[in-house]
Design a protein around this motif. Structure first.
Motif, PDB file in Angstrom:
ATOM      1  N   PRO A   1       0.627  -1.332   0.042  1.00 54.47           N
ATOM      2  CA  PRO A   1      -0.124   0.024   0.027  1.00 54.47           C
ATOM      3  C   PRO A   1       0.768   1.400   0.103  1.00 54.47           C
ATOM      4  O   PRO A   1       0.207   2.371  -0.324  1.00 54.47           O
ATOM      5  N   ASP A   2       2.077   1.173   0.316  1.00 56.30           N
ATOM      6  CA  ASP A   2       2.775   2.464   0.533  1.00 56.30           C
ATOM      7  C   ASP A   2       4.021   2.579   0.036  1.00 56.30           C
ATOM      8  O   ASP A   2       5.176   2.992   0.688  1.00 56.30           O
ATOM      9  N   LEU A   3       4.595   1.650  -0.874  1.00 60.10           N
ATOM     10  CA  LEU A   3       5.899   2.017  -1.541  1.00 60.10           C
ATOM     11  C   LEU A   3       6.006   3.135  -2.176  1.00 60.10           C
ATOM     12  O   LEU A   3       4.938   3.777  -3.383  1.00 60.10           O
ATOM     13  N   ASP A   4       7.029   3.840  -2.198  1.00 58.96           N
ATOM     14  CA  ASP A   4       7.204   4.984  -3.047  1.00 58.96           C
ATOM     15  C   ASP A   4       7.808   4.934  -4.314  1.00 58.96           C
ATOM     16  O   ASP A   4       8.664   4.265  -4.777  1.00 58.96           O
ATOM     17  N   PHE A   5       7.090   5.607  -5.309  1.00 61.47           N
ATOM     18  CA  PHE A   5       7.441   5.891  -6.660  1.00 61.47           C
ATOM     19  C   PHE A   5       7.084   6.924  -7.114  1.00 61.47           C
ATOM     20  O   PHE A   5       6.060   7.269  -7.771  1.00 61.47           O
ATOM     21  N   PRO A   6       7.894   8.035  -6.777  1.00 60.09           N
ATOM     22  CA  PRO A   6       7.204   9.687  -7.039  1.00 60.09           C
ATOM     23  C   PRO A   6       7.383   9.894  -8.606  1.00 60.09           C
ATOM     24  O   PRO A   6       8.245   9.489  -9.400  1.00 60.09           O
ATOM     25  N   PHE A   7       6.985  11.021  -9.031  1.00 58.52           N
ATOM     26  CA  PHE A   7       6.580  11.493 -10.572  1.00 58.52           C
ATOM     27  C   PHE A   7       7.425  12.842 -10.377  1.00 58.52           C
ATOM     28  O   PHE A   7       7.093  13.596  -9.302  1.00 58.52           O
ATOM     29  N   SER A   8       8.192  13.289 -11.327  1.00 58.64           N
ATOM     30  CA  SER A   8       8.640  14.668 -11.552  1.00 58.64           C
ATOM     31  C   SER A   8       7.264  15.423 -11.868  1.00 58.64           C
ATOM     32  O   SER A   8       6.416  15.064 -12.434  1.00 58.64           O
TER      33      SER A   8
ATOM     34  N   PHE B   1       7.332  17.074 -14.818  1.00 53.84           N
ATOM     35  CA  PHE B   1       7.278  17.056 -15.997  1.00 53.84           C
ATOM     36  C   PHE B   1       6.363  15.746 -16.404  1.00 53.84           C
ATOM     37  O   PHE B   1       5.686  15.435 -17.234  1.00 53.84           O
ATOM     38  N   GLU B   2       6.976  14.562 -15.534  1.00 53.97           N
ATOM     39  CA  GLU B   2       6.047  13.216 -15.715  1.00 53.97           C
ATOM     40  C   GLU B   2       4.630  13.380 -15.419  1.00 53.97           C
ATOM     41  O   GLU B   2       4.230  12.389 -15.921  1.00 53.97           O
ATOM     42  N   ARG B   3       4.023  14.061 -14.595  1.00 52.60           N
ATOM     43  CA  ARG B   3       2.809  14.010 -14.116  1.00 52.60           C
ATOM     44  C   ARG B   3       1.823  14.085 -15.238  1.00 52.60           C
ATOM     45  O   ARG B   3       0.719  13.856 -15.319  1.00 52.60           O
ATOM     46  N   ARG B   4       2.406  14.910 -16.357  1.00 53.24           N
ATOM     47  CA  ARG B   4       1.488  14.871 -17.667  1.00 53.24           C
ATOM     48  C   ARG B   4       1.182  13.489 -18.219  1.00 53.24           C
ATOM     49  O   ARG B   4      -0.008  13.655 -18.722  1.00 53.24           O
ATOM     50  N   PHE B   5       1.912  12.655 -17.859  1.00 53.38           N
ATOM     51  CA  PHE B   5       1.493  11.006 -18.374  1.00 53.38           C
ATOM     52  C   PHE B   5       0.167  10.589 -17.619  1.00 53.38           C
ATOM     53  O   PHE B   5      -0.218   9.522 -17.993  1.00 53.38           O
ATOM     54  N   THR B   6      -0.287  11.089 -16.621  1.00 55.77           N
ATOM     55  CA  THR B   6      -1.290  10.813 -15.792  1.00 55.77           C
ATOM     56  C   THR B   6      -2.416  11.834 -15.905  1.00 55.77           C
ATOM     57  O   THR B   6      -3.673  11.606 -15.653  1.00 55.77           O
ATOM     58  N   GLU B   7      -2.307  12.733 -16.725  1.00 57.23           N
ATOM     59  CA  GLU B   7      -3.161  13.736 -17.175  1.00 57.23           C
ATOM     60  C   GLU B   7      -3.763  13.594 -18.522  1.00 57.23           C
ATOM     61  O   GLU B   7      -5.056  13.948 -18.678  1.00 57.23           O
TER      62      GLU B   7
END
Length: 287
Positions: A32-39, A41-47
């Motif tokens: 439930p709580d493993l870290d995999f952050p987005f930069s 710039f990378e957040r656009r891939f979830t938008e």
């Protein structure tokens, strides 16, 4: 028995191989709580989906990690490729930490970005992944290997990834194995010679492909078989042997996935593999 969902906190560890044993017994491990952050710039891939629409997934394969199926500018496509390379490393580190028995024996295959919701357009039952099924690859026989998959929900708006999981593999096989057509070594050699398959299809591959199809085609089984709905929330990661756990993807957008292969001989208990389960039910080794 329906495949259990086993929650593993990030601080947890695979004491005495318990997580490997659970996986091999048909569990889905949920972190439930493993870290995999987005930069930023990378957040656009979830938008919005950065996919060309020609295939349902964008993926990288091979040592070169070449990107296939992506859309966007050259800069965006390179950033997406690097994101998938990073996720491949994330999955490899998860296996090394929580499934150390597998770390030196596992081989990583494709890594995919899945931005679209589950495809509910009218399609053939064979391609409908909302139906309960076990994974089998028509053109890529795996023989004495297992299919291990690492998924992560990266949806930015709180939408869960919806699955359903079914009964244990052995109980399902009892219902369908007697109905399957026999295996032809000659046909398997011919398919390989014509390069329809990448290697000779073993009897195990033959049985799994026909189980995959028989399960999906049986409307009564899909409606009435033992099953449970599961929600994987954004930020959660889950791991399972998708050749053992019956599953159907029911909804959710934006997910990352890593496929890996593990030799049956590398399992904590090879007798729990679908290869050995099917052999026991047939009363003989598979060809």
């Amino acid at each position: 028995m329906i495949s259990p969902i086993l929650t593993v906190p990030a601080a947890g560890s695979a004491a005495n191989g318990s997580l490997a044993a659970a996986l091999e017994g048909g569990a889905v491990l949920m972190f439930p709580d493993l870290d995999f952050p987005f930069s930023d710039f990378e957040r656009r891939f979830t938008e919005r989906p950065f996919a060309d629409g020609k295939a349902k997934n964008v993926n990288i394969r091979g040592e070169a990690a070449s990107l296939r199926g992506a859309a966007g500018t050259p800069e965006e496509q390179e950033a997406l490729r690097r994101l998938l390379v990073r996720y491949r490393g994330f999955a490899e580190a998860l296996i090394a930490r929580h499934l150390p028995e597998y770390a030196d024996r596992i081989s990583l295959a494709g890594t995919s970005y899945r931005p679209f919701d589950v495809d509910r357009r009218k399609m053939s039952w064979r391609r409908d992944d909302t139906r309960l099924h076990v994974d089998a690859f028509p053109s890529n026989p795996i023989g004495e290997k297992r299919i291990l998959r690492v998924f992560r929900n990266i949806n930015p708006s709180g939408q869960p990834r919806l699955w359903r999981v079914g009964e244990d593999f052995g109980s399902m096989a009892d219902k369908f194995l007697p109905k399957l057509p026999g295996y032809s070594p000659l046909s398997a050699r011919l398919l390989a010679a014509l390069r329809i398959t990448k290697a000779r299809r073993s009897e195990y591959d033959h049985l799994m492909l026909h189980l995959h199809d028989a399960l999906k085609q049986d409307e009564g089984y899909q409606a009435n078989a033992p099953q449970a709905d599961v929600e994987f929330q954004p930020g959660q990661t889950w791991v399972t042997f998708s050749d053992l756990v019956m599953h159907g993807a029911m909804g959710g957008r934006y997910m990352l996935e890593q496929t890996a292969y593990l030799p049956v001989s590398a399992q904590a208990d090879p007798e729990t593999s679908p290869q050995r389960i099917l052999a026991r039910k047939l009363g003989r080794p598979l060809q």
